[in-house]
Design a protein around this motif. Structure first.
Motif, mmCIF file in Angstrom:
data_model
loop_
_atom_site.group_PDB
_atom_site.id
_atom_site.type_symbol
_atom_site.label_atom_id
_atom_site.label_comp_id
_atom_site.label_asym_id
_atom_site.label_seq_id
_atom_site.Cartn_x
_atom_site.Cartn_y
_atom_site.Cartn_z
ATOM 1 N N LYS A 61 54.939 45.896 33.072
ATOM 2 C CA LYS A 61 53.721 46.695 33.185
ATOM 3 C C LYS A 61 53.550 47.287 34.590
ATOM 4 C CE LYS A 61 51.168 44.101 29.653
ATOM 5 N NZ LYS A 61 49.965 43.283 29.382
ATOM 6 N N ARG A 62 54.116 46.634 35.581
ATOM 7 C CA ARG A 62 53.936 47.088 36.965
ATOM 8 C C ARG A 62 55.228 47.675 37.549
ATOM 9 N NH1 ARG A 62 49.189 44.509 39.654
ATOM 10 N NH2 ARG A 62 48.154 43.264 38.060
ATOM 11 N N ALA A 63 56.156 48.027 36.691
ATOM 12 C CA ALA A 63 57.452 48.536 37.163
ATOM 13 C C ALA A 63 57.288 49.779 38.030
ATOM 14 C CB ALA A 63 58.356 48.829 35.971
ATOM 15 N N SER A 64 56.395 50.694 37.621
ATOM 16 C CA SER A 64 56.218 51.923 38.403
ATOM 17 C C SER A 64 55.638 51.621 39.781
ATOM 18 C CB SER A 64 55.311 52.897 37.650
ATOM 19 O OG SER A 64 54.041 52.301 37.416
ATOM 20 N N LEU A 65 54.695 50.661 39.814
ATOM 21 C CA LEU A 65 54.110 50.284 41.108
ATOM 22 C C LEU A 65 55.149 49.633 42.019
ATOM 23 C CD1 LEU A 65 50.664 48.825 39.962
ATOM 24 C CD2 LEU A 65 51.087 51.004 41.101
ATOM 25 N N THR A 99 52.757 45.074 57.354
ATOM 26 C CA THR A 99 52.802 46.004 56.220
ATOM 27 C C THR A 99 54.038 45.757 55.363
ATOM 28 O OG1 THR A 99 51.624 47.678 57.510
ATOM 29 C CG2 THR A 99 52.829 48.436 55.570
ATOM 30 N N LYS A 100 55.190 45.595 56.012
ATOM 31 C CA LYS A 100 56.429 45.353 55.270
ATOM 32 C C LYS A 100 56.374 44.026 54.518
ATOM 33 C CE LYS A 100 60.271 46.246 57.555
ATOM 34 N NZ LYS A 100 61.235 46.319 58.673
ATOM 35 N N ALA A 101 55.811 43.017 55.163
ATOM 36 C CA ALA A 101 55.715 41.711 54.513
ATOM 37 C C ALA A 101 54.797 41.780 53.290
ATOM 38 C CB ALA A 101 55.202 40.676 55.507
ATOM 39 N N HIS A 102 53.692 42.519 53.415
ATOM 40 C CA HIS A 102 52.756 42.657 52.293
ATOM 41 C C HIS A 102 53.418 43.377 51.117
ATOM 42 C CE1 HIS A 102 48.901 43.061 50.263
ATOM 43 N NE2 HIS A 102 49.136 44.373 50.113
ATOM 44 N N MET A 103 54.139 44.464 51.424
ATOM 45 C CA MET A 103 54.826 45.205 50.359
ATOM 46 C C MET A 103 55.916 44.354 49.725
ATOM 47 S SD MET A 103 55.254 49.088 51.805
ATOM 48 C CE MET A 103 53.838 50.156 52.024
ATOM 49 N N GLN A 104 56.687 43.642 50.566
ATOM 50 C CA GLN A 104 57.772 42.823 50.044
ATOM 51 C C GLN A 104 57.237 41.717 49.144
ATOM 52 O OE1 GLN A 104 61.135 43.559 50.701
ATOM 53 N NE2 GLN A 104 61.361 42.207 48.951
ATOM 54 N N ALA A 105 56.071 41.155 49.516
ATOM 55 C CA ALA A 105 55.468 40.107 48.690
ATOM 56 C C ALA A 105 55.074 40.655 47.316
ATOM 57 C CB ALA A 105 54.246 39.529 49.404
ATOM 58 N N ILE A 117 56.459 43.279 45.829
ATOM 59 C CA ILE A 117 57.706 43.564 45.102
ATOM 60 C C ILE A 117 58.284 42.284 44.516
ATOM 61 C CG2 ILE A 117 60.095 44.350 45.388
ATOM 62 C CD1 ILE A 117 58.996 46.290 47.552
ATOM 63 N N ASP A 118 58.331 41.215 45.320
ATOM 64 C CA ASP A 118 58.900 39.953 44.850
ATOM 65 C C ASP A 118 58.085 39.365 43.702
ATOM 66 O OD1 ASP A 118 60.823 40.219 46.774
ATOM 67 O OD2 ASP A 118 59.852 38.878 48.218
ATOM 68 N N LYS A 119 56.760 39.549 43.744
ATOM 69 C CA LYS A 119 55.887 38.944 42.737
ATOM 70 C C LYS A 119 55.987 39.652 41.388
ATOM 71 C CE LYS A 119 51.096 37.489 42.015
ATOM 72 N NZ LYS A 119 49.740 37.446 42.608
ATOM 73 N N PHE A 120 56.071 40.991 41.426
ATOM 74 C CA PHE A 120 56.016 41.750 40.171
ATOM 75 C C PHE A 120 57.329 42.481 39.858
ATOM 76 C CE2 PHE A 120 51.615 41.682 41.806
ATOM 77 C CZ PHE A 120 51.013 40.979 40.764
ATOM 78 N N SER A 157 57.425 52.319 43.458
ATOM 79 C CA SER A 157 56.771 53.081 44.528
ATOM 80 C C SER A 157 56.709 52.273 45.823
ATOM 81 C CB SER A 157 55.357 53.495 44.104
ATOM 82 O OG SER A 157 54.526 52.352 43.948
ATOM 83 N N ARG A 158 56.483 50.947 45.679
ATOM 84 C CA ARG A 158 56.466 50.084 46.879
ATOM 85 C C ARG A 158 57.857 50.020 47.522
ATOM 86 N NH1 ARG A 158 51.774 49.988 45.328
ATOM 87 N NH2 ARG A 158 50.232 48.350 45.743
ATOM 88 N N ILE A 159 58.915 49.965 46.704
ATOM 89 C CA ILE A 159 60.275 49.922 47.241
ATOM 90 C C ILE A 159 60.577 51.198 48.026
ATOM 91 C CG2 ILE A 159 62.722 49.947 46.613
ATOM 92 C CD1 ILE A 159 62.024 48.086 44.293
ATOM 93 N N LYS A 160 60.173 52.362 47.464
ATOM 94 C CA LYS A 160 60.396 53.621 48.163
ATOM 95 C C LYS A 160 59.577 53.687 49.451
ATOM 96 C CE LYS A 160 61.479 56.209 43.948
ATOM 97 N NZ LYS A 160 61.036 57.299 43.041
#
Length: 708
Positions: A455-459, A439-445, A447-450, A462-465
Motif C-alpha cells: 500500500k505504501r510502495a509509491s511513498l 533527515t537521511k535517518a528519518h527517510m531511511q527509517a 523506507i526500512d519500515k514500509f 519517492s523517499r528512496i529518490k
C-alpha cells in the motif's frame, strides 16, 4: 681511545657474545639501544639482573633476541654478571629492608653481594667475522641516514641557487606598472611524494596584503619557494618576486652599500660617471662624446632619483635598529640574525612586484617590529607574509590565506576577522551536517519500515529518490588539538632559589653590560624581559642559568633547582639526520622507549612524526622536539629565549596554555604580545645595564615606545 668509547665497545662485544647469532637478525637500532642502556655507569642492574630485565627484558622478547620471559631473565642475569666483570659498572651497595626492628645504636649490618655464578655459554661465541659484519651493517645504516640528509641539503642548495636575482627596476616611465592581479589556478605542490597542496587556486589582487597561515608542516614555506621560482602556472614571467629567506653573504661590503648594490642600474651609472669624469680630468682636450654621455648619465640619475637612494636605504636600516656606526660596518661583522635584517632591508629597498616574507619578525626586537608594521602599512604593492604573531598580522594584512587540508582558502580581513568568520562557517557546516544526517535517518527509517508494504510502495519509492537527491555532506574535520604539557617537578626546593647580589658582568675586553644587579627569582616568578636587541637580554638569561658567571658580585643558585633553557641554539643543535625518538634515546640512554615516546607526545610529536628524519620537519616541529629534550628532567624553572619563533599560531596558543599550567617559574625573552600577555605577570625592561620592573601592561610598554 677515550674511556667512554672503550666502555661502549666492551659493552657491545658482551651483548653480541651473550645473544649469539640471533643478534644478526635484529635491527641494529634495537641492539644499539640495549648497549646504550647497559653501558651507562649509573644504570642499576639489580639483584640477578632484575634491573636489566625491567629495562630491556620486554624488548629482548619482542625483537626475537630471546624466545620467552624465562630466557630473557637468564640473559639479563648473564649480561649483568659479564658487564660487571668487565668494569662497566662498579659494585652497588645493597639496601635491604629489615624484617625486625633494630636499635639505631646497634648499627646496621650490610652483607656482601652473593658470589657470581659460573658463566653459562649460550651457543658458540660470536666470531670476529660476525662482529665485523655487524659493525659494517651499523656503519652502513648510519651512513645511509647521513647520505639522505646530505642529499636533502644539496636539493635545498640547488633550489636556492635557482632563485631569480631581484634588483631595483626603474623602467622608462612610459610602460606603467605591468603586473596587476596574479591568477594561479589548479596547481599541485608535493615534496618527497607527499602532497601539500592539491588543486589549489588563488587570486592575488594588486596592492593587497596577504597573511599566509596554517599549521606547521602544511607547506607554507614550500608554497612561497614555488612562487619565487615561478614554478606555478599563472604567475606572469615579468612579475618580479622576492622571497626573503637567506641572510646576505658576510664579506667586506658595508651594510649600507650592500643595500644600495641591489640598485644595479644606479651602481653602474655612478661607476661610469666616475670613470668618465676621471678621463676628462686627465685628458688634454674636451671630448664631445664624453660630455654628451655624461649629460645622459646625469639625466638618468635624476630620473631614477639616485641621489636620494642612500638616505632611503639608511632610513630602512635605521628602522631595523641599525645605528649609523653599524651601517658602516662590513656584513661579515654581523651575526646571522643581523644579516637577515640586511636581507630584509634589501627587499624593502628593491620594492618588488610581489614580496614574500617568511617570519620576518623572528630576528627583530619590538622597536623594529613596530617600525616594520608602519612601513608595511604603506606598502604600495602586493605582499604575502607568514607570521606567528597575531598582533602583527592584525596590523599589516588585508586578507588571510588559510592552508588547510591541502587546500588554499582566501578570507577578507585581518586575523581576528578570519577566526570569527571561520568559527561561524564551521558551526554552520556542523549544523547543516547534523540536519542532513537527521533527515537521511528519518527517510531511511520510513523506507526500512514500509519497504515491503504494497500500500505504501509509491511513498517508499519517492523517499528512496529523495534520499538519493540529498547526497553526501562531509562532516566537520577539526585539526587535532596541540598540546604543550610541561612536566610537573616532584620536588620543590625551598627559597631562596636564585638571587643576584650586586652582580656585574661584561665580556672580556668589553664594557660592562650590567652593573650591580639585585633581584631574586622563585618558583612563582612569571616574568618577561623586553628591550632592544643587543642590550643583553640573552646574556642575562645565561647569567641566571649559570652558563656565564658575574665579573663581580654574586649570583646564588639553589643546588637543588633544575633549570631548562630554550633558545634558537638548542633548535639549531638538533641532529637533523636523526629522528626525534632516536635523538631522545641518544640524549637519555637507559630510558624506556615508551617513556620517551610519551614525553615527545606531550609536545605534539606523536605517531609517525616521531620517526621522521628531523630535516623533513618544519621549524615549529623542530622547536617542539627541542622543548621535549630540555624538559625531560622535570625542571623547576623555564628560561625561554624567543620561544614562539617558528611556531604556528595554534602552537603559540598551546604554548600559552602549557605555561599557565606549569607548576614552576617562567622567565622569557620575547616580543610576541599575545604570548607575553597570556603567560606572564610582570615585565622587566632591560636598559642601561639594569633590569627594572615595568609598571604596566605590554600595551602600555608599546605605547611608551611609540611615543618616544
Amino acid at each position: 681511545m677515550s674511556a667512554a668509547t672503550k666502555a661502549e665497545e666492551n659493552a657491545g662485544a658482551i651483548v653480541y657474545e651473550v645473544l649469539g647469532r640471533r643478534a644478526l637478525d635484529v635491527d641494529t637500532t634495537i641492539i644499539d639501544y640495549i648497549i646504550n642502556v647497559l653501558k651507562d655507569e649509573s644504570f642499576d642492574f639489580g639483584d640477578k639482573g632484575e634491573g636489566a630485565y625491567q629495562a630491556v627484558g620486554d624488548l629482548l622478547v619482542d625483537s626475537g633476541c630471546v624466545d620467552d620471559e624465562p630466557e630473557a631473565r637468564l640473559v639479563c642475569g648473564k649480561l649483568s654478571e659479564k658487564i660487571g666483570s668487565h668494569g662497566q659498572t662498579g659494585k652497588k651497595e645493597i639496601v635491604r629492608s629489615l624484617t625486625t626492628p633494630v636499635r639505631m645504636y646497634d648499627g646496621l649490618c650490610q652483607e656482601e653481594p652473593p658470589p657470581k655464578k659460573a658463566e653459562i655459554e649460550d651457543g658458540p661465541p660470536m666470531s670476529e667475522r660476525d662482529r665485523a659484519k655487524l659493525e659494517r651493517r651499523r656503519r652502513k645504516d648510519e651512513r645511509q641516514r647521513e647520505l639522505a640528509y646530505e642529499s636533502h641539503l644539496e636539493e635545498m642548495k640547488a633550489s636556492l641557487a635557482g632563485m631569480p636575482v631581484a634588483h631595483v627596476h626603474h623602467g622608462n616611465g612610459d610602460e606603467g606598472s605591468t603586473v596587476k592581479d596574479i591568477h594561479m589556478t589548479n596547481f599541485n605542490i608535493s615534496v618527497g611524494g607527499r602532497e601539500l597542496i592539491k588543486d589549489g587556486s588563488i587570486t592575488l589582487s594588486h596592492g593587497r596584503h596577504y597573511g599566509l597561515i596554517g599549521r606547521n608542516g602544511t607547506g607554507k614555506t614550500t608554497l612561497l619557494r614555488h612562487m619565487a621560482l615561478h614554478a606555478i602556472d599563472g604567475i606572469p614571467k615579468n612579475c618580479q618576486i622576492l622571497h626573503v629567506e637567506q641572510e646576505v653573504v658576510g664579506d667586506n661590503t658595508i651594510a649600507l652599500q650592500c643595500v644600495l648594490n641591489s640598485d644595479v642600474e644606479r651602481t653602474q651609472l655612478l661607476e661610469e660617471e666616475a670613470r668618465l669624469v676621471a678621463q676628462q680630468l686627465n685628458g688634454a682636450t674636451e671630448d664631445k662624446d664624453t660630455s654628451e654621455r655624461l649629460q645622459q648619465i646625469y639625466k638618468r640619475l635624476e630620473y631614477i632619483d639616485a641621489y636620494s637612494a642612500e638616505s632611503r636605504a639608511a632610513s630602512i636600516l635605521a628602522g631595523l635598529s641599525f645605528t649609523p656606526d653599524m651601517q658602516q660596518k662590513p656584513t661579515k661583522a654581523f651575526s646571522g640574525g643581523w644579516r637577515m635584517r640586511i636581507a630584509l632591508a634589501r627587499a624593502l629597498f628593491i620594492e618588488p612586484d610581489l614580496l614574500l616574507l617568511d617570519e620576518p619578525t623572528n630576528h627583530l626586537d619590538l622597536h623594529a617590529v613596530l617600525w616594520l608594521e608602519s612601513y608595511l602599512l604603506k606598502w604600495p604593492k602586493t605582499f604575502i607574509v607568514v607570521s606567528h604573531a597575531r598582533e602583527f598580522l592584525n596590523t599589516v594584512v588585508t586578507d588571510i590565506l588559510h592552508l588547510h587540508g591541502q587546500k588554499l582558502i582566501s578570507y577578507k580581513g585581518d586575523y581576528d576577522t578570519f577566526e570569527r568568520t571561520r568559527d561561524e562557517q564551521l558551526r554552520n557546516q556542523q549544523k547543516a551536517f547534523e540536519s542532513n544526517e537527521r533527515t537521511k535517518a528519518h527517510m531511511q527509517a520510513f523506507i526500512d519500515k514500509f519497504r515491503y508494504n504494497a500500500k505504501r510502495a509509491s511513498l517508499v519509492q519517492s523517499r528512496i529518490k529523495a534520499l538519493d537527491r540529498i547526497g553526501h555532506m562531509d562532516a566537520v574535520v577539526n585539526d587535532p588539538d596541540y598540546k604543550f604539557e610541561f612536566p610537573t617537578p616532584e620536588d620543590r626546593p625551598s627559597a631562596p632559589i636564585i638571587s643576584f647580589s650586586d652582580a656585574s658582568f661584561g665580556y672580556p675586553g668589553g664594557p660592562l653590560l650590567f652593573k650591580n644587579l639585585n633581584f631574586g627569582i622563585d618558583l612563582d616568578s612569571r616574568l618577561s624581559m623586553v628591550g632592544p636587541n643587543g642590550i643583553g637580554k640573552s646574556t642575562l638569561l645565561k647569567l641566571i642559568s649559570g652558563e656565564l658567571q658575574p665579573s663581580s658580585g654574586t649570583v646564588f643558585r639553589s643546588a637543588k633547582v633544575r633549570m631548562a633553557v630554550f633558545s634558537q641554539h638548542h633548535v639549531d643543535g638538533l641532529d637533523l639526520s636523526s629522528n626525534p625518538l632516536l635523538y631522545m634515546m641518544r640524549c637519555f640512554p637507559g630510558v624506556l622507549e615508551q617513556k620517551l615516546r610519551a614525553h615527545l607526545g606531550s609536545f605534539g610529536i606523536t605517531g609517525n612524526l616521531a620517526l621522521q628524519p628531523m630535516y623533513t620537519l618544519s621549524g615549529g616541529q623542530k622547536s617542539r622536539v627541542a622543548f621535549a629534550k630540555i624538559t625531560f628532567n622535570k625542571p623547576h624553572i623555564l628560561l625561554l629565549d624567543e620561544p614562539s619563533n617558528h611556531l604556528d599560531l595554534d602552537a603559540v596558543e598551546a604554548l600559552i596554555q602549557g605555561l599557565i599550567l606549569f607548576q614552576g617559574g617562567v622567565l622569557m625573552v620575547s616580543h610576541d604580545e599575545h604570548l607575553i600577555s597570556g603567560s606572564v605577570d610582570q615585565l622587566w625592561v632591560v636598559s642601561q645595564g639594569r633590569a627594572t620592573p615595568f609598571n604596566g601592561t605590554f600595551q602600555d610598554y608599546k605605547r611608551t615606545l611609540k611615543s618616544a
